[in-house]
Design an enzyme around this catalytic site. Structure first.
Site, PDB file in Angstrom:
ATOM      1  N   LYS A 150       0.847  -1.213   0.000  1.00  0.00           N
ATOM      2  CA  LYS A 150       0.000   0.000   0.000  1.00  0.00           C
ATOM      3  C   LYS A 150       0.872   1.249   0.000  1.00  0.00           C
ATOM      4  O   LYS A 150       0.643   2.178  -0.780  1.00  0.00           O
ATOM      5  CB  LYS A 150      -0.899   0.009   1.243  1.00  0.00           C
ATOM      6  CG  LYS A 150      -1.555   1.353   1.522  1.00  0.00           C
ATOM      7  CD  LYS A 150      -2.461   1.314   2.717  1.00  0.00           C
ATOM      8  CE  LYS A 150      -1.808   1.630   4.034  1.00  0.00           C
ATOM      9  NZ  LYS A 150      -1.521   3.061   4.293  1.00  0.00           N
ATOM     10  N   ASN A 151       1.869   1.261   0.871  1.00  0.00           N
ATOM     11  CA  ASN A 151       2.642   2.489   1.046  1.00  0.00           C
ATOM     12  C   ASN A 151       3.598   2.773  -0.106  1.00  0.00           C
ATOM     13  O   ASN A 151       4.158   3.871  -0.200  1.00  0.00           O
ATOM     14  CB  ASN A 151       3.396   2.454   2.381  1.00  0.00           C
ATOM     15  CG  ASN A 151       2.446   2.607   3.562  1.00  0.00           C
ATOM     16  OD1 ASN A 151       1.268   2.884   3.371  1.00  0.00           O
ATOM     17  ND2 ASN A 151       2.950   2.415   4.767  1.00  0.00           N
ATOM     18  N   CYS A 155      -5.814  13.197  12.859  1.00  0.00           N
ATOM     19  CA  CYS A 155      -6.161  13.826  14.111  1.00  0.00           C
ATOM     20  C   CYS A 155      -5.360  15.077  14.425  1.00  0.00           C
ATOM     21  O   CYS A 155      -5.746  15.885  15.234  1.00  0.00           O
ATOM     22  CB  CYS A 155      -6.028  12.755  15.175  1.00  0.00           C
ATOM     23  SG  CYS A 155      -5.081  13.123  16.576  1.00  0.00           S
ATOM     24  N   ARG A 211       1.362  21.485  11.651  1.00  0.00           N
ATOM     25  CA  ARG A 211       2.540  20.743  12.082  1.00  0.00           C
ATOM     26  C   ARG A 211       2.781  19.418  11.355  1.00  0.00           C
ATOM     27  O   ARG A 211       3.886  19.155  10.906  1.00  0.00           O
ATOM     28  CB  ARG A 211       2.498  20.532  13.590  1.00  0.00           C
ATOM     29  CG  ARG A 211       3.757  19.891  14.114  1.00  0.00           C
ATOM     30  CD  ARG A 211       3.591  19.369  15.515  1.00  0.00           C
ATOM     31  NE  ARG A 211       4.261  18.097  15.651  1.00  0.00           N
ATOM     32  CZ  ARG A 211       3.692  16.938  15.471  1.00  0.00           C
ATOM     33  NH1 ARG A 211       2.414  16.865  15.165  1.00  0.00           N
ATOM     34  NH2 ARG A 211       4.370  15.833  15.599  1.00  0.00           N
ATOM     35  N   ASP A 254       4.105   0.604  12.085  1.00  0.00           N
ATOM     36  CA  ASP A 254       2.881  -0.020  11.553  1.00  0.00           C
ATOM     37  C   ASP A 254       2.714  -1.470  12.012  1.00  0.00           C
ATOM     38  O   ASP A 254       1.635  -2.043  11.849  1.00  0.00           O
ATOM     39  CB  ASP A 254       2.881   0.029  10.015  1.00  0.00           C
ATOM     40  CG  ASP A 254       2.727   1.448   9.494  1.00  0.00           C
ATOM     41  OD1 ASP A 254       2.424   2.352  10.293  1.00  0.00           O
ATOM     42  OD2 ASP A 254       2.919   1.656   8.276  1.00  0.00           O
ATOM     43  N   ARG A 300      -8.524  -0.618   4.266  1.00  0.00           N
ATOM     44  CA  ARG A 300      -7.612   0.391   3.715  1.00  0.00           C
ATOM     45  C   ARG A 300      -6.255  -0.227   3.389  1.00  0.00           C
ATOM     46  O   ARG A 300      -5.563   0.247   2.491  1.00  0.00           O
ATOM     47  CB  ARG A 300      -7.380   1.529   4.729  1.00  0.00           C
ATOM     48  CG  ARG A 300      -8.575   2.416   4.985  1.00  0.00           C
ATOM     49  CD  ARG A 300      -8.182   3.588   5.897  1.00  0.00           C
ATOM     50  NE  ARG A 300      -6.892   4.092   5.496  1.00  0.00           N
ATOM     51  CZ  ARG A 300      -5.878   4.350   6.320  1.00  0.00           C
ATOM     52  NH1 ARG A 300      -6.019   4.199   7.604  1.00  0.00           N
ATOM     53  NH2 ARG A 300      -4.727   4.775   5.859  1.00  0.00           N
TER      54      ARG A 300
HETATM   55  C1  UD1 Z   1       4.213   6.810   6.398  1.00  0.00           C
HETATM   56  C2  UD1 Z   1       3.361   5.578   6.213  1.00  0.00           C
HETATM   57  C3  UD1 Z   1       2.797   5.118   7.538  1.00  0.00           C
HETATM   58  C4  UD1 Z   1       3.885   4.937   8.568  1.00  0.00           C
HETATM   59  C5  UD1 Z   1       4.768   6.188   8.658  1.00  0.00           C
HETATM   60  C6  UD1 Z   1       5.980   6.010   9.546  1.00  0.00           C
HETATM   61  C7  UD1 Z   1       2.433   5.863   3.991  1.00  0.00           C
HETATM   62  C8  UD1 Z   1       1.233   6.099   3.161  1.00  0.00           C
HETATM   63  N1  UD1 Z   1       2.258   5.908   5.315  1.00  0.00           N
HETATM   64  O1  UD1 Z   1       3.361   7.840   6.884  1.00  0.00           O
HETATM   65  O2  UD1 Z   1       2.124   3.878   7.319  1.00  0.00           O
HETATM   66  O3  UD1 Z   1       3.304   4.713   9.829  1.00  0.00           O
HETATM   67  O4  UD1 Z   1       5.245   6.526   7.333  1.00  0.00           O
HETATM   68  O5  UD1 Z   1       6.726   4.934   9.108  1.00  0.00           O
HETATM   69  O6  UD1 Z   1       3.503   5.601   3.491  1.00  0.00           O
HETATM   70  N2  UD1 Z   1       5.846  14.565  10.904  1.00  0.00           N
HETATM   71  C9  UD1 Z   1       5.897  15.906  11.229  1.00  0.00           C
HETATM   72  N3  UD1 Z   1       5.855  16.816  10.205  1.00  0.00           N
HETATM   73  C10 UD1 Z   1       5.775  16.464   8.900  1.00  0.00           C
HETATM   74  C11 UD1 Z   1       5.730  15.089   8.580  1.00  0.00           C
HETATM   75  C12 UD1 Z   1       5.768  14.147   9.607  1.00  0.00           C
HETATM   76  O7  UD1 Z   1       5.962  16.266  12.385  1.00  0.00           O
HETATM   77  O8  UD1 Z   1       5.740  17.348   8.024  1.00  0.00           O
HETATM   78  C13 UD1 Z   1       5.891  13.562  11.986  1.00  0.00           C
HETATM   79  C14 UD1 Z   1       4.595  12.733  12.055  1.00  0.00           C
HETATM   80  O9  UD1 Z   1       3.595  13.387  12.795  1.00  0.00           O
HETATM   81  C15 UD1 Z   1       5.099  11.460  12.715  1.00  0.00           C
HETATM   82  C16 UD1 Z   1       6.507  11.306  12.143  1.00  0.00           C
HETATM   83  O10 UD1 Z   1       6.890  12.601  11.679  1.00  0.00           O
HETATM   84  O11 UD1 Z   1       5.182  11.619  14.104  1.00  0.00           O
HETATM   85  C17 UD1 Z   1       6.624  10.290  11.025  1.00  0.00           C
HETATM   86  O12 UD1 Z   1       5.754  10.639   9.975  1.00  0.00           O
HETATM   87  P1  UD1 Z   1       6.037  10.281   8.458  1.00  0.00           P
HETATM   88  O13 UD1 Z   1       7.278   9.488   8.323  1.00  0.00           O
HETATM   89  O14 UD1 Z   1       5.896  11.522   7.658  1.00  0.00           O
HETATM   90  O15 UD1 Z   1       4.803   9.331   8.159  1.00  0.00           O
HETATM   91  P2  UD1 Z   1       3.871   9.357   6.894  1.00  0.00           P
HETATM   92  O16 UD1 Z   1       4.664   9.612   5.671  1.00  0.00           O
HETATM   93  O17 UD1 Z   1       2.678  10.183   7.165  1.00  0.00           O
END
Ligand code: UD1
Length: 444
Positions: A22-23, A116, A121, A306, A398
């Site tokens: 999926k990712n 949520c 941020r 995950d 999903r």
């Molecule tokens: C992706 C994966 C998700 C997985 C996550 C971490 C997909 C579709 N989803 O989510 O399944 O759980 O990686 O491995 O690939 N953060 C910030 N600011 C930002 C971006 C992120 O503070 O601009 C924080 C997030 O709140 C979180 C952390 O960084 O605490 C990791 O997030 P991120 O690696 O960006 O996860 P996703 O790409 O959303």
């Protein structure tokens, strides 16, 4: 409302093939926006998040044809650069379209993604990277307007945290930007390498994906491309844990074993016997699992956040106390409250979950709180004595393609009951905020 009805304590035995990731599929679908010509994606999983990404492509003006696990996209006639609020709310990861739309059209309009988190941020890293590449952003009433009148420019970008989504957005935006982008502290997840492989096959010039420093030399355009999505390491891990939890003997096939590398020592610590092939892992579980002293979720190649909820489920029946620390998301323990209903003994304090194993679980009526937490409850049901019903399957759908079919083929007694009209399940244990962890929404 669909539900799963599970009669537990059936030993899982046999072999299953793991679906596409999926990712990986989601950013690759977004990347199709940059391609002038036809994109063909094979091994694209049949998941509701993929449906949502296809809806976005169609709304942008792409022609999309889907046959089985293949998706054909023609973005030649792209006519819009806007993602509607409802689509953004449906799927938090729709933000990965930002870099692609901005790269292709020089503008993008979207709202803050669903989930949520409050305010900007959670996508601050994405926004800051786009700004460093020359985009301007204005926000009004929760809507974000990006524009790069003179096109995006290569830049030296250092991420404050190796965010998966922000890394993907930089790759997408930089692929056709003017000049060289050097991205430091990039995420190293296999899905990043898969996206880079896709882009490079379409004519991009990306080096170092999968390492912390990625260099992208912008090209004028991307051409037609065919790509096969990598197998889903999170699904593979989940089914291995299901085998472990049911004293089973399970082979997950069609995977890249290195991608589940952080889980394997944990399964061994729990007493499972593993055999690893070139494209598969076979697990034999012991009659009683041992506890796993300490698991910390980390960016790849560390233990994936995950898989934290399915691992929690497995540890509820280990012979002793296990501890998990969640380092990626502030708090991701919504499944814990529902696991208590099976008779599990769990306490959560901040980022730490302490699981005291019990000899057996008892079937319960529960509702999936989110994607991975929902699947953790299915795992608990598979191991529990008696009947379990799990509602809220829209979360599970999903990210897991027809899990009931795979589990049935391994000997589980699980049925999907369509349009179940029973009374809604009260999650009364969810009242404890320490146990519910996150206060709303999906994390991924
Ligand atoms: C992706 C994966 C998700 C997985 C996550 C971490 C997909 C579709 N989803 O989510 O399944 O759980 O990686 O491995 O690939 N953060 C910030 N600011 C930002 C971006 C992120 O503070 O601009 C924080 C997030 O709140 C979180 C952390 O960084 O605490 C990791 O997030 P991120 O690696 O960006 O996860 P996703 O790409 O959303």
């Amino acid at each position: 409302m669909d539900i799963f009805r599970i009669n537990g304590q059936k030993r899982l035995e046999g072999e299953i093939k793991i679906h596409g990731s999926k990712n990986s599929a989601l950013p690759i679908l977004a990347a199709a926006v940059l391609v002038q010509g036809q994109t063909t994606i094979h091994n694209c999983p049949r998941l509701s998040d993929v449906d949502a990404a296809i809806e976005i492509l169609e709304a942008l003006g792409c022609q999309v044809t889907r046959t089985g696990h293949s998706v054909l996209i023609d973005a030649t006639a792209l006519s819009s650069s806007e993602i509607s609020d409802s689509m953004m709310l449906k799927m938090r990861s729709s933000v990965v379209f930002l870099g692609a739309i901005l790269g292709r059209t020089g503008e993008a309009k979207l709202s803050t993604p669903g989930g949520c988190e409050i305010g900007l941020r959670p996508i601050d890293l994405h926004i800051s990277a786009m700004k460093q590449m020359g985009a301007e952003m204005q926000s009004k009433d929760g809507k974000l307007f990006f524009s790069a009148a003179n096109g995006l420019q290569g830049a030296n970008i250092t991420l404050a945290f190796p965010s998966v989504g922000a890394t993907e957005n930089v790759l997408l935006a930089a692929a056709t930007a003017k000049g060289r982008t050097i991205l430091s502290n990039a995420a190293r997840e296999p899905e990043i390498s898969d996206l880079a492989d896709f882009l490079n096959a379409a004519g991009a010039r990306i080096q170092g994906a999968g390492d912390s420093t990625v260099i992208i030399d912008g090209v004028s355009h991307l051409h037609a491309v065919t790509h096969t999505v990598i197998p889903d390491r999170i699904a593979a891990s989940t089914y291995l844990l299901a085998g472990a939890m049911t004293k089973g003997s399970v082979k997950v096939d069609g995977i890249i074993p290195a991608h589940v590398g952080a889980l394997l020592p944990i399964l061994e610590e729990a007493g499972c016997h593993l055999t690893v092939g070139s494209k598969w892992v076979h697990l034999d579980a012991p009659p009683r699992l041992r506890p796993v002293k300490m698991t910390r979720t980390m960016p790849y190649p560390g233990f994936p956040t995950d898989v934290q909820a399915p691992l929690s489920a497995m540890l509820t029946v280990a012979d002793g106390t296990s501890v998990i620390v969640e380092n990626i998301f502030e708090s991701r323990y919504k499944h814990a409250a529902s696991l208590l209903r099976f008779g599990a003994k769990i306490s959560v304090e901040g980022r730490m979950e302490v699981i005291e194993g019990v000899p057996f679980l008892t079937g319960a009526r529960v509702e999936a709180p989110d994607l991975r937490g929902g699947m953790a409850l299915v795992l608990a049901g598979l191991a529990a004595q008696g009947e379990t019903t799990v509602s809220g399957l829209s979360h599970i759908d999903r990210g897991y393609e027809a899990p009931e079919k795979l589990l049935k083929s391994l000997g589980a007694d699980i049925q999907r009951i369509k349009d179940y009209a029973g009374t809604k399940i009260e999650n009364e244990t969810n009242a404890d905020p320490e146990l519910t962890g996150e206060k709303c929404g999906e994390t991924e």
